[in-house]
Design a protein around this motif. Structure first.
Motif, PDB file in Angstrom:
ATOM      1  N   ASP A 258      42.393  45.016  51.529  1.00  0.00           N
ATOM      2  CA  ASP A 258      42.675  46.441  51.632  1.00  0.00           C
ATOM      3  C   ASP A 258      43.933  46.243  50.309  1.00  0.00           C
ATOM      4  O   ASP A 258      45.351  46.186  51.032  1.00  0.00           O
ATOM      5  N   VAL A 259      43.667  46.272  49.301  1.00  0.00           N
ATOM      6  CA  VAL A 259      44.500  46.066  48.336  1.00  0.00           C
ATOM      7  C   VAL A 259      44.644  47.393  47.051  1.00  0.00           C
ATOM      8  O   VAL A 259      43.570  47.917  46.891  1.00  0.00           O
ATOM      9  N   PRO A 260      45.724  47.517  46.491  1.00  0.00           N
ATOM     10  CA  PRO A 260      45.762  48.388  45.423  1.00  0.00           C
ATOM     11  C   PRO A 260      44.767  47.914  44.236  1.00  0.00           C
ATOM     12  O   PRO A 260      44.617  46.813  44.215  1.00  0.00           O
ATOM     13  N   ASN A 261      43.992  49.090  43.689  1.00  0.00           N
ATOM     14  CA  ASN A 261      43.077  48.483  42.799  1.00  0.00           C
ATOM     15  C   ASN A 261      43.568  48.437  41.280  1.00  0.00           C
ATOM     16  O   ASN A 261      43.044  48.728  40.417  1.00  0.00           O
ATOM     17  N   LEU A 307      38.090  41.590  34.071  1.00  0.00           N
ATOM     18  CA  LEU A 307      37.632  40.705  35.134  1.00  0.00           C
ATOM     19  C   LEU A 307      38.791  40.439  36.197  1.00  0.00           C
ATOM     20  O   LEU A 307      39.867  39.904  35.646  1.00  0.00           O
ATOM     21  N   PHE A 308      38.746  40.829  37.380  1.00  0.00           N
ATOM     22  CA  PHE A 308      39.769  40.938  38.218  1.00  0.00           C
ATOM     23  C   PHE A 308      39.449  39.901  39.162  1.00  0.00           C
ATOM     24  O   PHE A 308      38.296  39.520  39.473  1.00  0.00           O
ATOM     25  N   GLU A 309      40.601  38.904  39.754  1.00  0.00           N
ATOM     26  CA  GLU A 309      40.152  38.045  40.722  1.00  0.00           C
ATOM     27  C   GLU A 309      41.175  38.284  41.979  1.00  0.00           C
ATOM     28  O   GLU A 309      42.220  38.605  41.834  1.00  0.00           O
ATOM     29  N   LEU A 310      40.752  38.082  43.076  1.00  0.00           N
ATOM     30  CA  LEU A 310      41.504  38.010  44.251  1.00  0.00           C
ATOM     31  C   LEU A 310      42.407  37.060  44.411  1.00  0.00           C
ATOM     32  O   LEU A 310      41.666  35.885  44.527  1.00  0.00           O
ATOM     33  N   ARG A 311      43.676  37.064  44.583  1.00  0.00           N
ATOM     34  CA  ARG A 311      44.570  35.859  44.625  1.00  0.00           C
ATOM     35  C   ARG A 311      45.729  36.056  45.643  1.00  0.00           C
ATOM     36  O   ARG A 311      46.526  37.085  45.261  1.00  0.00           O
ATOM     37  N   ASP A 312      45.697  35.506  46.475  1.00  0.00           N
ATOM     38  CA  ASP A 312      47.029  35.707  47.581  1.00  0.00           C
ATOM     39  C   ASP A 312      47.260  37.293  47.925  1.00  0.00           C
ATOM     40  O   ASP A 312      48.451  37.713  47.681  1.00  0.00           O
ATOM     41  N   GLY A 313      46.175  37.749  48.353  1.00  0.00           N
ATOM     42  CA  GLY A 313      46.101  39.334  48.774  1.00  0.00           C
ATOM     43  C   GLY A 313      46.214  40.316  47.527  1.00  0.00           C
ATOM     44  O   GLY A 313      46.871  41.317  47.824  1.00  0.00           O
ATOM     45  N   LYS A 314      46.286  39.971  46.354  1.00  0.00           N
ATOM     46  CA  LYS A 314      46.389  41.000  45.328  1.00  0.00           C
ATOM     47  C   LYS A 314      45.193  40.604  44.216  1.00  0.00           C
ATOM     48  O   LYS A 314      44.861  39.726  44.061  1.00  0.00           O
ATOM     49  N   LEU A 315      45.005  41.653  43.249  1.00  0.00           N
ATOM     50  CA  LEU A 315      44.173  41.365  42.363  1.00  0.00           C
ATOM     51  C   LEU A 315      44.842  40.923  40.727  1.00  0.00           C
ATOM     52  O   LEU A 315      46.096  41.356  40.654  1.00  0.00           O
ATOM     53  N   VAL A 316      44.136  40.040  40.331  1.00  0.00           N
ATOM     54  CA  VAL A 316      44.936  39.350  39.131  1.00  0.00           C
ATOM     55  C   VAL A 316      43.807  39.638  37.948  1.00  0.00           C
ATOM     56  O   VAL A 316      42.625  39.583  38.151  1.00  0.00           O
ATOM     57  N   ASP A 317      44.545  39.922  36.758  1.00  0.00           N
ATOM     58  CA  ASP A 317      43.811  40.374  35.633  1.00  0.00           C
ATOM     59  C   ASP A 317      43.406  39.122  35.117  1.00  0.00           C
ATOM     60  O   ASP A 317      44.389  38.639  34.399  1.00  0.00           O
ATOM     61  N   LEU A 318      42.165  38.576  34.869  1.00  0.00           N
ATOM     62  CA  LEU A 318      41.850  37.411  34.221  1.00  0.00           C
ATOM     63  C   LEU A 318      41.656  37.406  32.698  1.00  0.00           C
ATOM     64  O   LEU A 318      41.212  36.618  32.068  1.00  0.00           O
ATOM     65  N   ASP A 319      42.071  38.822  32.261  1.00  0.00           N
ATOM     66  CA  ASP A 319      42.362  39.008  30.953  1.00  0.00           C
ATOM     67  C   ASP A 319      40.819  38.788  30.022  1.00  0.00           C
ATOM     68  O   ASP A 319      40.902  38.050  29.124  1.00  0.00           O
ATOM     69  N   PHE A 320      40.149  39.705  30.554  1.00  0.00           N
ATOM     70  CA  PHE A 320      38.630  39.794  29.764  1.00  0.00           C
ATOM     71  C   PHE A 320      38.333  41.016  29.150  1.00  0.00           C
ATOM     72  O   PHE A 320      37.430  41.380  29.157  1.00  0.00           O
ATOM     73  N   ASP A 321      39.612  41.432  28.768  1.00  0.00           N
ATOM     74  CA  ASP A 321      39.363  42.781  28.208  1.00  0.00           C
ATOM     75  C   ASP A 321      38.576  42.698  26.930  1.00  0.00           C
ATOM     76  O   ASP A 321      38.168  41.688  26.172  1.00  0.00           O
ATOM     77  N   ASP A 322      38.421  43.990  26.295  1.00  0.00           N
ATOM     78  CA  ASP A 322      37.667  44.137  25.108  1.00  0.00           C
ATOM     79  C   ASP A 322      36.235  43.747  25.028  1.00  0.00           C
ATOM     80  O   ASP A 322      35.638  43.784  24.188  1.00  0.00           O
TER      81      ASP A 322
END
Lengths: 378, 169
Positions: A258-261, A307-322
Motif C-alpha cells: 500500500d504505497v503512493p503510486n 517501468l516501476f519496481e517495488l523496492r523496500d516498500g516504495k516504487l522506483v522508476d527504472l527509467d523506461f520512459d519515452d
C-alpha cells in the motif's frame, strides 16, 4: 569559453576510440536473428500444435467441476491451458530462447475490434470492428494468457467471454451496467477471472465451473492485475481515490503493498501490467504524469511510458520512459511488449525481465498504426 | 538486382567510424559502443530493402539512439561507469585536457539517457533542434526542454564550460 570549446571537448573525448571493423559482425548478427527466428518457429510449431490438441476448449463447460477457490487458479492441471516454459531450441546450436518469441501481438481498436499479428504474416482480425452494440472491448477487454479467449464487460451489465477461434460468445455473470472500470483480469494460468459483481464487490469467476466466489475485500481500482508472487496469488491495482498502488493476497485478503503510486518525479495514472521476475522483483508498466499532474483514476490504460519496481516498500522508476508499451504477464514471468515509433513507423519488441534484455524487434505493419497494443500471447 | 551485401558493406565501412564515436559518447565504453553500433548495423541490414536510397545513415543513427535509450543498456553503462572512466587511455593531450575530457564524459553519463542523446546530437553531431527531434522521434519542444535541463546539469558539473553552454537551447 565558446560553444566550440564544448564541441572540441566532446570530439577530443572520442579520439581514442578504436575504429574496429564491425561490418562482418553486423552481418553475422543479422543472419543469426533470421536463423533464430526460423529455428524457434519450427520448435514452436510443435509446442503450439501440442498445446492446441491438449489445451483446446478449456474455457467451455465439459463436466461439473470443483467449487471456485484461489487454489483452483494456482494449480494448473493436465487440462489447464498450455503454459510453455523456457526451452532450448533444438538443432539451432547456440540459441536458447523461450518459445514465446514466436507468439502473436494483440491489438484492440477503438471500434471494439481485436487484431492478432504474428510477425512474418499479415494481421488477422479476431473480432471485427463493430461500433455501437453492447461490447465494451476497447474499454475492458483482456485476452487470456494463452490467447484463446477474451473477457470483457458489456453495456448491458454482463461479463462476456468470447472464443477467438470460433467467435462464440457466452455471458458468464452479471456485473453492473456500464462497468467500464472493473475490467476482468486473468490469473497468470488463465483459469480464473477476477471481476466485480453487480454490487461492485470483487470476486473470482471460474469459466469452467461457472462458479463465482466473492472475495473478502474489494478491488478499488479499475484495472487489476494478478501475479503469482512467492507462490501466492496477488492482485495489484491503483486505487485512484487515494492515489496508491495496492497489492492484496487473493486468498487471505491481506494487504501486502500500500504505497503512493509515485516514483521519483513521476506519478502513475494507470497500470497496464504487473509482473514478477524470476528473482522475485515485482514490476509494473505504468502510464505516468508529473507529480503535480492529474491524479490517476486507474482507468484502463494501453501501454505506458514507465517501468516501476517495488523496492523496500516504495516504487522506483527504472527509467523506461519515452516508450509506448503493451505488456504481457503470463505466469508472472516478466515478459513484456514494447512498442516504439521510429522513422514514422512503429516497432514492437519482446522483452524478458529475467534477462534484463530484449529479444527481437519487428517492424509493425502500417495497418496497425491506429490500433492499440493490448499484449502478447504465445 | 542490387547487390545488397556489397551495398551494405560499403555503407557500413563508411559510416562505422562516425557511429562508433557517437556511440562511445552515448555509452561511455568502447565495448558497449561496439555492441550498440553492431546492433544498429545488423538491424539496418535486415531493413535494407525497405530503406529508401540515401536514408540508411539516418536510419542507422535513429536505431542506435533509440537502442541506447533502452533502459537495460543504460543499466549496463551505470554498472561499468567507475572502472570505465578510470581505465580509458589518453593520446597526447595535456593532463588538464584529459581531466576535462574525463569530467565531461562522466557528466554526460550522469545525464538521463534522453538528455545525453540530445547533447550529443546537438553539440557533437551539430544537429539542429529539428534534426534532433526527428532522430529521437519527439517534438522540437521536447528537444529544447531536454537541452535546457541537460545544460543545466552540465553547468553544475562543469563550471569551466559554463560559458560555452549559455544560450544554446
Amino acid at each position: 569559453m565558446s560553444t566550440d570549446r564544448l564541441r572540441d571537448v566532446l570530439r577530443n573525448s572520442t579520439e581514442h576510440v578504436d575504429m574496429v571493423e564491425l561490418t562482418d559482425a553486423a552481418l553475422k548478427q543479422s543472419r543469426q536473428i533470421t536463423v533464430r527466428r526460423a529455428t524457434v518457429g519450427a520448435t514452436l510449431a510443435v509446442v503450439l500444435l501440442a498445446g492446441g490438441v491438449f489445451g483446446a476448449a478449456n474455457f467451455w463447460p465439459k463436466t461439473p467441476g470443483d467449487g471456485v477457490n484461489v487454489a483452483d487458479s494456482g494449480s494448473p492441471s493436465a487440462s489447464a491451458p498450455v503454459e510453455p516454459g523456457p526451452s532450448t531450441a533444438e538443432g539451432g546450436g547456440e540459441v536458447t530462447v523461450p518459445p514465446r518469441i514466436d507468439g502473436a501481438f494483440l491489438y484492440v481498436t477503438e471500434n471494439n475490434g481485436l487484431i492478432s499479428w504474428k510477425p512474418g504474416s499479415s494481421p488477422k482480425t479476431l473480432i471485427a470492428d463493430h461500433k455501437g452494440g453492447e461490447d465494451m472491448i476497447f474499454e475492458t477487454a483482456n485476452v487470456s494468457p494463452d490467447g484463446r479467449s477474451v473477457a470483457y464487460n458489456t453495456t448491458s451489465g454482463k461479463l462476456r467471454l468470447r472464443d477467438l477461434a470460433t467467435g462464440k460468445a457466452r455471458d458468464l455473470m452479471d456485473v453492473y451496467e456500464g462497468n467500464f472500470c472493473g475490467t476482468p483480469a486473468w490469473t497468470p494460468d488463465g483459469r480464473i477471472l477476477i471481476t466485480p459483481n453487480t454490487e461492485g464487490k470483487s470476486g473470482l469467476f471460474n469459466p469452467v465451473t461457472n462458479k463465482y466466489t466473492e472475495l473478502s475485500f474489494t478491488v478499488n481500482g479499475c484495472q487489476p492485475r494478478v501475479v503469482k508472487q512467492g507462490g501466492v496469488l496477488m492482485v495489484y491495482f491503483i486505487d485512484g481515490s487515494v492515489s496508491h498502488l495496492r497489492g492484496i493476497e487473493l486468498e487471505s485478503g491481506k494487504v501486502v503493498v500500500d504505497v503512493p503510486n509515485t516514483a521519483g518525479s513521476r506519478r502513475a495514472t494507470d497500470m497496464s501490467a504487473a509482473m514478477v521476475t524470476a528473482d522475485g522483483k515485482v514490476r509494473f508498466t505504468m502510464r505516468t504524469t508529473t507529480l503535480n499532474g492529474t491524479l490517476g483514476d486507474g482507468l484502463r490504460g494501453f501501454g505506458g511510458d514507465s517501468l516501476f519496481e517495488l523496492r523496500d516498500g516504495k516504487l522506483v522508476d527504472l527509467d523506461f520512459d519515452d516508450r509506448t508499451m503493451g505488456a504481457a504477464y503470463q505466469g508472472g514471468d516478466g515478459l513484456m511488449v514494447l512498442r516504439q515509433k521510429i522513422d514514422g513507423k512503429y516497432e514492437v519488441s519482446i522483452w524478458d525481465m529475467h534477462q534484463g534484455g530484449g529479444f527481437d524487434t519487428e517492424d509493425e505493419p502500417a495497418s496497425l498504426k491506429d490500433a492499440l497494443p493490448l499484449g502478447y500471447t504465445y | 538486382m542490387p547487390d545488397i551485401a556489397a551495398e551494405f558493406t560499403e555503407f557500413a565501412r563508411t559510416h562505422t567510424p562516425s557511429l562508433l564515436r557517437a556511440a562511445f559518447l552515448i555509452t561511455g565504453d568502447q565495448h558497449l559502443a561496439e555492441d550498440l553500433v553492431q546492433t544498429a548495423l545488423a538491424r539496418t541490414h535486415r531493413a535494407w530493402r525497405r530503406i529508401e536510397e540515401g536514408n540508411a545513415p539516418a536510419y542507422t543513427r535513429k536505431i542506435m539512439y533509440h537502442q541506447q535509450i533502452s533502459w537495460w543498456r543504460r543499466r549496463k553503462v551505470n554498472e561499468q561507469l567507475s572502472e570505465t572512466i578510470a581505465d580509458t587511455p589518453s593520446r597526447g593531450d595535456s593532463a588538464e585536457d584529459v581531466a576535462l575530457q574525463l569530467t565531461v564524459r562522466k557528466a554526460l553519463l550522469q545525464l538521463s539517457k534522453t538528455q545525453r542523446a540530445v547533447v550529443i546530437l546537438r553539440f557533437f553531431e551539430d544537429r539542429d533542434v529539428a534534426e534532433t527531434a526527428e532522430i529521437l522521434g519527439c517534438a522540437q519542444g521536447t528537444v529544447k526542454t531536454h537541452t535546457f535541463r541537460a545544460l543545466g546539469h552540465l553547468r553544475k558539473a562543469l563550471p569551466e564550460l559554463a560559458d560555452a553552454m549559455k544560450g544554446n537551447v
